[in-house]
Each structure stands twice: as C-alpha cells, then as structure tokens.
Design an enzyme around this catalytic site. Structure first.
Site, PDB file in Angstrom:
ATOM      1  CB  SER A  30      -0.873   0.056   1.192  1.00  0.00           C
ATOM      2  OG  SER A  30      -0.047   0.246   2.465  1.00  0.00           O
TER       3      SER A  30
ATOM      4  CG  HIS B 155       6.730  20.492  19.527  1.00  0.00           C
ATOM      5  ND1 HIS B 155       6.580  19.655  20.752  1.00  0.00           N
ATOM      6  CD2 HIS B 155       5.791  19.760  18.789  1.00  0.00           C
ATOM      7  CE1 HIS B 155       5.780  18.633  20.673  1.00  0.00           C
ATOM      8  NE2 HIS B 155       5.227  18.552  19.348  1.00  0.00           N
TER       9      HIS B 155
ATOM     10  CB  SER C 106       5.674  15.369  18.042  1.00  0.00           C
ATOM     11  OG  SER C 106       4.746  16.219  17.308  1.00  0.00           O
TER      12      SER C 106
ATOM     13  CB  SER D  78       3.467   8.710  21.243  1.00  0.00           C
ATOM     14  OG  SER D  78       4.042   9.997  21.350  1.00  0.00           O
TER      15      SER D  78
ATOM     16  CG  ASP E 158       6.087  10.555  23.863  1.00  0.00           C
ATOM     17  OD1 ASP E 158       5.588   9.887  24.756  1.00  0.00           O
ATOM     18  OD2 ASP E 158       5.646  11.464  23.502  1.00  0.00           O
TER      19      ASP E 158
END
Length: 387
Positions: A213, A250, A252, A260, A297
């Site tokens: 995919s 930041h 993420s 995470s 995390d």
C-alpha cells in the site's frame, strides 16, 4: 523613469525622476502632468495608489499645480521630478510602478531611521562608489544590507523530494520548510528581538515504496519560534559573515501509544561563512540544543542524537554544492550522517528552477520514530526546490 536609490528614507518624500528625451523628430511638445499616480506594494500588502506632485522647475512659467507643456528639440532631454510621502504601513522591500506611464517598476528598501539615529547616507556617485565586495578580497562578502531583500515568507531548511532503492528497500523522503517574519519594523536594519522574530515550520516524511500500500513510515512535524539575524556584523578578513538563530522548537511525529515520539528543545545555531559568498565558499553551522520538560516518549534520545548537529556545506550559489549534517550520540557509536550533493537544474535545462540532488543517509534515526534504530544505508536522487 530613472531608477531611484535602492534604499529610501521614508521619513522624507519619495522622489521619482522621469527622463523625457527627443531623439526622432526635430521638435516635439510634451504635456507634463502636475501629478502622477504610482502603485506601491510591499510584501503581503496589497497595492495602493499614491499621488506624487511635480516639483516646480527654475522656469517661472512652470507650476506644479497643473499640466504644463514641454518642448524639446532633437537631441534634447529634460528631467522632471515628482515627490510624495509613502504611507507608514509600507515597510521593507516596496515595489513602485508608475500608472499610465510606460516605465519599468522599481524595487526600493524603505527604511525609517529611529529617533536619534542618523539619516541614510546619500548614494555616492559611481566614481566615488566603493569597489564591489570580493573584487579584490577573496574573503569579501556581499553587503549585509543585501540580506534585507528577503521576503517575510521565505524558505528555511532545504526543500526536496528524493527516492531510491537500497538493499531491496525502495523508499522516498521529502521535506517542506518555511519561515515567516512576524513583525516588519520601520527600520529593517533593526536587531531588536521582536523585529527579528520568526515562526518556522518544517515537515519531513519517509515514504515506504516497497510495501503493497506504499504507506508513510513516519512524518515529523517541527514548528519553531526563533530570533534570527542573517548577519551579526562579526565578519572579518577570515570569516565572511556570521549569522545567528536561537529559539524554541517542538518536534513530534503526531502518533500516540508506543509509536509516539516528541521533544521540546531550546536551540542556538550560529552560521559561519568563509570565503567569497558569490563563489565557492565554506559554511559551518553547529546547532546546539537542550531538551525542555519531560521526554517520556523517548527518554534516551540524547544517547542516539546527542545535543549538537554539525552542518557543513561547500559550494557556489550557481554551481555545485556539497552539504552534510553530522550527529554523534552521547553513548557508543550512535550517530548519523545525512549528505547531499546538488546542482542547479537551470544550467542543464534553461527555463527551469531548483536543483538536481543526490542524497546519502547512514546511521541511526532517519526519522524520529526510529531514532534508536540503525538504518540500512540509503542512496536517493531527486529534486530540491531549496538547498
């Protein structure tokens, strides 16, 4: 229209000069208006119309109040000056274009010196002008004021799309990166904190082309708020230019659960340039950063990334460029090297823009998700909009 000075003092009237000449007929009479309209626009500010009034000449029959006649014989010419104030909301680089006159537009840097600061120095005559930077000094750099020409919304880090197949692992990666100057001061030369505050946004994605995919393996989002000076004025005969960026960032991957990843950092990044910036030159840019707050995390992120990125680049603005980003973790042999070689596409295909780029990544953590995993060496080729 005679090209105005590159920098204009907005505390004084803007002056435009029209040059009327007669080259074809033996004699011709022109109607010279007392007022002309110009369209003025700045970065992200819509065009506005500004009236400029004609200056009265030494001829007592000439008045700036209305239209007057001007008769020129073959080979004669006359300069006609118009003046008017620029609105205060026009700041930075401003485009001036006469309305109804067949004349090329002009770009001027609008500067309003703060109270107590000296006014702009008059533009020197060509014979008195300083030599072109770098003409006699191999370490010479373009004038610092040239950096004021950048727009409020501009590129930040490299923007590219590259793809390849290494070790039966077909993948692609791409990055978007922009910065926006939050406030345009009256004097763009200001070094104040608020006057040089930027919002930055960088987004990086790894795309798995081998899977059925073709999913994205990981996407990293990196907004930032930082102070940026493209030229601190610390250059000398050895260092051409020193830039500085410092602020909060930041990063993420926008996931939850075990996948995470996030980190908040404070960073400081000087950039040292060596050599003639118009030719092949070296750039050294260490980016030091410290984590802010908890890193639950990825508590061992520093073991694999360390706390300093070392960016090295050697190249020419319109030629080849070699660039690499090196990381060294705090423990063991953890780290990475991300290297690119690029070349202007327009030099191969006229009319195009951007750069052909080849990239090579080796080490840990090509994306934030796999910061503690050693990647198979990846070689990719593609296109860069900015490098």
């Amino acid at each position: 229209m005679v090209q105005p000075p590159k920098q204009v003092d907005a505390s004084k009237p803007l002056e435009l000069t029209l040059l009327v000449s007669q080259d074809d007929e033996d004699e011709h009479t022109y109607q010279v208006p007392g007022t002309i309209m110009v369209s003025a626009s700045a970065d992200m500010i819509a065009p506005m119309q500004i009236p400029l009034a004609r200056e009265a000449s030494n001829n007592s029959n000439d008045s700036s109040a209305g239209q007057t006649s001007l008769t020129l014989k073959k080979g004669e010419f006359r300069k006609i000056r118009y003046r008017g104030m620029l609105p205060e909301r026009l700041r930075g680089m401003v485009r001036i274009e006469p309305i109804g006159i067949d004349a090329s537009p002009a770009l001027v840097m609008v500067i309003r010196p703060a109270p107590g600061q000296p006014p702009l120095a008059p533009v020197p005559a060509l014979a008195d002008a300083a030599p072109m930077p770098g003409a006699d000094n191999p370490a010479g750099a373009p004038a610092a004021l040239d950096l004021l020409n950048s727009t409020r919304l501009s590129f930040n880090e490299p923007i590219y799309f590259v793809a390849g197949n290494s070790g039966d692992n077909a993948s692609a990666k791409f990055q978007l990166s922009f910065k926006f100057r939050l406030f345009m001061p009256e004097d763009p030369r200001s070094r104040g904190l608020l006057d040089n505050l930027y919002f930055g946004y960088t987004q990086f994605s790894l795309w798995d082309l081998s899977a059925p995919s073709a999913p994205f393996r990981d996407t990293n989002y990196r907004p930032s708020l930082f102070y940026y000076l493209p030229d601190t004025g610390l250059g000398n005969g050895f260092v051409s230019r020193v830039a500085l960026a410092t602020g909060l960032e930041h990063e993420s991957n926008g996931r939850d659960g075990v996948e995470s990843r996030s980190v908040n950092t404070y960073f400081i990044q000087p950039t040292f340039s060596f050599g003639n910036l118009n030719d092949y030159h070296l750039t050294v840019s260490p980016k030091a950063y410290a984590s802010l707050g908890p890193t639950s995390d990825n508590p061992d992120l520093g073991d694999y990334r360390g706390h300093v990125d070392l960016k090295l680049a050697y190249g020419k603005p319109d030629g080849w460029k070699f660039a690499t980003t090196l990381r060294k973790g705090q423990r063991g042999n953890h780290g990475s090297a991300d290297t690119q070689i690029s070349y202007p596409l327009s030099r191969l295909i006229p009319g195009t823009a951007g750069f052909l780029v080849a990239s090579y990544f080796y080490g840990y953590g090509e994306s934030l998700l796999t910061y503690n995993q050693k990647e198979h060496p990846q070689f990719r080729i593609g296109y860069a909009l900015w490098r």
